[in-house]
Design a protein around this motif. Sequence first.
Motif, PDB file in Angstrom:
ATOM      1  N   SER A  77       0.831  -1.213   0.000  1.00 55.61           N
ATOM      2  CA  SER A  77       0.000   0.000   0.000  1.00 55.61           C
ATOM      3  C   SER A  77       0.862   1.258   0.000  1.00 55.61           C
ATOM      4  O   SER A  77       0.514   2.254  -0.635  1.00 55.61           O
ATOM      5  N   GLN A 116      -4.160  -0.083  -9.624  1.00 59.74           N
ATOM      6  CA  GLN A 116      -5.441  -0.706  -9.273  1.00 59.74           C
ATOM      7  C   GLN A 116      -5.507  -0.831  -7.756  1.00 59.74           C
ATOM      8  O   GLN A 116      -4.774  -1.598  -7.154  1.00 59.74           O
ATOM      9  N   MET A 117      -6.390  -0.053  -7.154  1.00 64.81           N
ATOM     10  CA  MET A 117      -6.579  -0.064  -5.709  1.00 64.81           C
ATOM     11  C   MET A 117      -7.824  -0.892  -5.391  1.00 64.81           C
ATOM     12  O   MET A 117      -8.632  -1.171  -6.286  1.00 64.81           O
ATOM     13  N   PRO A 118      -8.026  -1.279  -4.133  1.00 63.87           N
ATOM     14  CA  PRO A 118      -9.221  -2.064  -3.781  1.00 63.87           C
ATOM     15  C   PRO A 118     -10.538  -1.361  -4.137  1.00 63.87           C
ATOM     16  O   PRO A 118     -11.519  -1.998  -4.475  1.00 63.87           O
ATOM     17  N   TYR A 119     -10.529  -0.040  -4.130  1.00 65.46           N
ATOM     18  CA  TYR A 119     -11.740   0.736  -4.402  1.00 65.46           C
ATOM     19  C   TYR A 119     -11.845   1.180  -5.860  1.00 65.46           C
ATOM     20  O   TYR A 119     -12.785   1.845  -6.243  1.00 65.46           O
ATOM     21  N   GLY A 120     -10.853   0.853  -6.683  1.00 63.41           N
ATOM     22  CA  GLY A 120     -10.892   1.237  -8.092  1.00 63.41           C
ATOM     23  C   GLY A 120      -9.546   1.747  -8.573  1.00 63.41           C
ATOM     24  O   GLY A 120      -8.536   1.630  -7.881  1.00 63.41           O
ATOM     25  N   ARG A 121      -9.556   2.331  -9.748  1.00 61.41           N
ATOM     26  CA  ARG A 121      -8.321   2.841 -10.344  1.00 61.41           C
ATOM     27  C   ARG A 121      -7.935   4.181  -9.740  1.00 61.41           C
ATOM     28  O   ARG A 121      -8.767   5.056  -9.566  1.00 61.41           O
ATOM     29  N   GLU A 122      -6.642   4.313  -9.478  1.00 59.72           N
ATOM     30  CA  GLU A 122      -6.088   5.582  -9.018  1.00 59.72           C
ATOM     31  C   GLU A 122      -5.026   5.971 -10.038  1.00 59.72           C
ATOM     32  O   GLU A 122      -3.988   5.324 -10.154  1.00 59.72           O
TER      33      GLU A 122
END
Length: 177
Positions: A77, A116-122
């Motif tokens: 992270s 690709q993050m757990p909540y979507g693309r950053e």
Amino acid sequence: MEATTLRPQTWDAFIGQPKMKKRLETHIDAANERDDQLEHVLLLGPAGSGKTSLAELIAEKHDSLFTSIIMGQMKLSMLQDVIINTSGVLFLDEVHKLKPAEQEMLLPVLLDGYVQMPYGREYLRYPLTIIAATTEREKVLRTIRERFKIRPEFEPYTDEDMTKILWNMNTRSECGL
């Protein structure tokens, strides 16, 4: 004395590797002429061959900020956060130390500029060139290796090059540099 003072401070002071330097210089000059970020680079070579020095010099020649991370020293992270927020050149040293799943996290960064993050693309906030280095080619996933547009490999240094390198290190050390 800090080890960094023994590193070459200019492109011309980097001894040896003439083919690699020429190839890299061509890519850097082209990116500079386009006023664009340099393509991602994977440096393959044995320990002590100059990968870190070369990465610093690439950033300097491309007139970019330089950030360096040694893999295995931070959580995924945190690495994702660094990638998203770093500008210029991000040097990932010993990239082979990332677990395969962690290496796969680099795919969308190298291809499309997002993490690709757990909540979507950053998406990356700034232009970024990743320069990764490894001494263990076989531990870097093939899919990752292939996504680096520039993948020069170090050639063995000649006896003449090694003599020059040792001479320069000795001279700098004696001068207190």
